[in-house]
Design an enzyme around this catalytic site. Sequence first.
Site, PDB file in Angstrom:
ATOM      1  N   LYS A 267       0.826  -1.160  -0.175  1.00  0.00           N
ATOM      2  CA  LYS A 267      -0.008   0.091   0.119  1.00  0.00           C
ATOM      3  C   LYS A 267       0.850   1.232   0.105  1.00  0.00           C
ATOM      4  O   LYS A 267       0.539   2.314  -0.682  1.00  0.00           O
ATOM      5  CB  LYS A 267      -0.892  -0.003   1.092  1.00  0.00           C
ATOM      6  CG  LYS A 267      -1.721  -1.138   1.227  1.00  0.00           C
ATOM      7  CD  LYS A 267      -3.090  -0.743   2.503  1.00  0.00           C
ATOM      8  CE  LYS A 267      -2.256  -0.765   3.897  1.00  0.00           C
ATOM      9  NZ  LYS A 267      -1.575  -2.035   4.220  1.00  0.00           N
TER      10      LYS A 267
ATOM     11  N   ARG B 278      -9.189   1.265   9.078  1.00  0.00           N
ATOM     12  CA  ARG B 278      -8.581  -0.224   9.588  1.00  0.00           C
ATOM     13  C   ARG B 278      -9.644  -0.959  10.156  1.00  0.00           C
ATOM     14  O   ARG B 278      -9.592  -1.865  10.566  1.00  0.00           O
ATOM     15  CB  ARG B 278      -7.292  -0.113  10.034  1.00  0.00           C
ATOM     16  CG  ARG B 278      -6.210  -0.315   9.449  1.00  0.00           C
ATOM     17  CD  ARG B 278      -5.029  -0.245  10.610  1.00  0.00           C
ATOM     18  NE  ARG B 278      -3.802  -0.968  10.130  1.00  0.00           N
ATOM     19  CZ  ARG B 278      -2.951  -0.329   9.450  1.00  0.00           C
ATOM     20  NH1 ARG B 278      -2.853   1.060   8.949  1.00  0.00           N
ATOM     21  NH2 ARG B 278      -1.480  -0.942   9.292  1.00  0.00           N
TER      22      ARG B 278
ATOM     23  N   ARG C  21      11.815  -5.493   4.369  1.00  0.00           N
ATOM     24  CA  ARG C  21      11.090  -4.251   4.179  1.00  0.00           C
ATOM     25  C   ARG C  21      12.097  -3.128   4.551  1.00  0.00           C
ATOM     26  O   ARG C  21      12.615  -3.162   5.937  1.00  0.00           O
ATOM     27  CB  ARG C  21       9.828  -3.846   4.596  1.00  0.00           C
ATOM     28  CG  ARG C  21       9.192  -2.600   4.295  1.00  0.00           C
ATOM     29  CD  ARG C  21       7.974  -2.408   4.011  1.00  0.00           C
ATOM     30  NE  ARG C  21       7.066  -2.411   5.506  1.00  0.00           N
ATOM     31  CZ  ARG C  21       6.126  -2.345   5.890  1.00  0.00           C
ATOM     32  NH1 ARG C  21       5.372  -2.201   4.699  1.00  0.00           N
ATOM     33  NH2 ARG C  21       5.381  -2.311   7.050  1.00  0.00           N
TER      34      ARG C  21
ATOM     35  N   ARG D 263      11.783  -1.216  10.345  1.00  0.00           N
ATOM     36  CA  ARG D 263      10.711  -0.901  11.248  1.00  0.00           C
ATOM     37  C   ARG D 263      10.655  -1.839  12.448  1.00  0.00           C
ATOM     38  O   ARG D 263      10.772  -3.060  11.986  1.00  0.00           O
ATOM     39  CB  ARG D 263       9.246  -0.716  10.635  1.00  0.00           C
ATOM     40  CG  ARG D 263       8.908   0.725  10.214  1.00  0.00           C
ATOM     41  CD  ARG D 263       7.616   0.758   9.465  1.00  0.00           C
ATOM     42  NE  ARG D 263       6.313   0.127  10.115  1.00  0.00           N
ATOM     43  CZ  ARG D 263       5.427   0.227   9.551  1.00  0.00           C
ATOM     44  NH1 ARG D 263       4.955   0.718   8.485  1.00  0.00           N
ATOM     45  NH2 ARG D 263       4.543  -0.486  10.063  1.00  0.00           N
TER      46      ARG D 263
ATOM     47  N   ARG E  32       0.296  -8.423  13.495  1.00  0.00           N
ATOM     48  CA  ARG E  32      -0.322  -7.366  12.709  1.00  0.00           C
ATOM     49  C   ARG E  32      -1.154  -7.903  11.669  1.00  0.00           C
ATOM     50  O   ARG E  32      -2.165  -7.487  11.300  1.00  0.00           O
ATOM     51  CB  ARG E  32       0.918  -6.499  12.045  1.00  0.00           C
ATOM     52  CG  ARG E  32       1.342  -5.465  12.945  1.00  0.00           C
ATOM     53  CD  ARG E  32       2.579  -5.029  12.600  1.00  0.00           C
ATOM     54  NE  ARG E  32       2.467  -4.144  11.342  1.00  0.00           N
ATOM     55  CZ  ARG E  32       3.450  -4.197  10.227  1.00  0.00           C
ATOM     56  NH1 ARG E  32       4.794  -4.548  10.369  1.00  0.00           N
ATOM     57  NH2 ARG E  32       2.979  -3.405   9.111  1.00  0.00           N
TER      58      ARG E  32
HETATM   59  P1  AMP Z   1       1.311   1.114   9.113  1.00  0.00           P
HETATM   60  O1  AMP Z   1       2.219   2.016   8.862  1.00  0.00           O
HETATM   61  O2  AMP Z   1       0.190   1.240   8.193  1.00  0.00           O
HETATM   62  O3  AMP Z   1       1.637  -0.417   8.732  1.00  0.00           O
HETATM   63  O4  AMP Z   1       0.748   1.076  10.654  1.00  0.00           O
HETATM   64  C1  AMP Z   1       1.589   0.714  11.685  1.00  0.00           C
HETATM   65  C2  AMP Z   1       0.991   0.779  12.839  1.00  0.00           C
HETATM   66  O5  AMP Z   1       0.223   1.910  13.308  1.00  0.00           O
HETATM   67  C3  AMP Z   1      -0.100  -0.512  12.937  1.00  0.00           C
HETATM   68  O6  AMP Z   1       0.276  -1.500  13.248  1.00  0.00           O
HETATM   69  C4  AMP Z   1      -1.031   0.246  14.044  1.00  0.00           C
HETATM   70  O7  AMP Z   1      -0.563  -0.008  15.275  1.00  0.00           O
HETATM   71  C5  AMP Z   1      -0.958   1.740  13.862  1.00  0.00           C
HETATM   72  N1  AMP Z   1      -2.035   2.293  12.806  1.00  0.00           N
HETATM   73  C6  AMP Z   1      -1.915   2.896  11.622  1.00  0.00           C
HETATM   74  N2  AMP Z   1      -3.024   3.019  11.130  1.00  0.00           N
HETATM   75  C7  AMP Z   1      -3.862   2.665  12.083  1.00  0.00           C
HETATM   76  C8  AMP Z   1      -5.250   2.806  12.131  1.00  0.00           C
HETATM   77  N3  AMP Z   1      -5.914   3.509  10.863  1.00  0.00           N
HETATM   78  N4  AMP Z   1      -6.114   2.250  13.033  1.00  0.00           N
HETATM   79  C9  AMP Z   1      -5.346   2.048  14.206  1.00  0.00           C
HETATM   80  N5  AMP Z   1      -4.036   1.885  14.196  1.00  0.00           N
HETATM   81  C10 AMP Z   1      -3.256   2.124  13.178  1.00  0.00           C
END
Ligand code: AMP
Length: 229
Positions: A13, A88, A127, A160, A171
Site C-alpha cells: 500500500k 482499518r 522491508r 521498522r 499485525r
Molecule cells: P502501518 O504503517 O500502516 O503498517 O501502521 C503501523 C501501525 O500503526 C499499525 O500496526 C497500528 O498499530 C497503527 N495504525 C496505523 N494506522 C492505523 C489505523 N487506521 N487504526 C489503528 N491503528 C493504526
Amino acid sequence: MIIILLGAPGAGKGTQADLIGERLGLVTIASGNLLRENIGNGTPLGLRADAYMQRGELVPDGLVIDMVTARLKAPDVARGVILDGFPRTLGQAQALDANLAAQHKQVDRALYIKVTDEALLDRLSGRWICRNCQWSYHEKFNPPRVAGVCDNCGGELYQRDDDRREVAENRLRVYFDLTFPVIDYYREHDSLVEVDGDQEIEDVTRALIAAIEPQPARLAPPLKIETYA
Ligand code: AMP
C-alpha cells in the site's frame, strides 16, 4: 477525488500510494506515518499510540479518527487524497463516511491490493523505509540503487521495529480480524475495486491507475454507409 488503499500489511500500500500519488498529483495520507511522526515528536498522541504499535495492535479508533480528520482539513488535501492504512476498522470507515458526507463528499474508490497470504510475511521481513521521506523498499523485490540509501531523497533507510516476525504475525492476525470486514463494507457500497498485488510493482501501479481514471467512452461502431449504384 478520495481514494482509499486497502490490503494487508506488506501488500504494498505504501509503495503504491507514493507512486500513484506522484503520477496523479494527489496527496498521500498514511495513518501509520502520522502516528510514527507523533511518536518521534513525543506528542501526547504519540505517547499513547506507541505501546499499541509496538505490540502490532491497532491504536484505538477515537485517537486515529481525530488525527486523520484533522489532517483531512489541511488545504493541500483540497484536490484529492489517497488514504493509506485508514480506515482499518468498520468504526473508522463509518466515521470517515459521516465526516465526508458532512462536507458533501464521498469515497470515490476503495482499491484493494490483494496478495497471497504466504507472500506477506516475506515482504514485511525484507522491508526498508526511508527515515526522511518514508519511501518503502524491499531488499529482494524492490531494492534501492545504493544499499541503505533512499533513491527518492538520499535519506537513510531503516527497518521498522514492528516488522520483526512476531509483531508482524500479530499485525496480520489483527488485519484478518478487524480490517478484512472493511473490504466488504466498501464492496457493499459499490466503491471497491480489487487489484492483483502479486504482480510486478509497475503492473500493480498501472492496474490501480486504470481503476481510478475514468474509462474513455466507448466509441460507437463506424457508420455503415450504403452506396447505391
Ligand atoms: P502501518 O504503517 O500502516 O503498517 O501502521 C503501523 C501501525 O500503526 C499499525 O500496526 C497500528 O498499530 C497503527 N495504525 C496505523 N494506522 C492505523 C489505523 N487506521 N487504526 C489503528 N491503528 C493504526
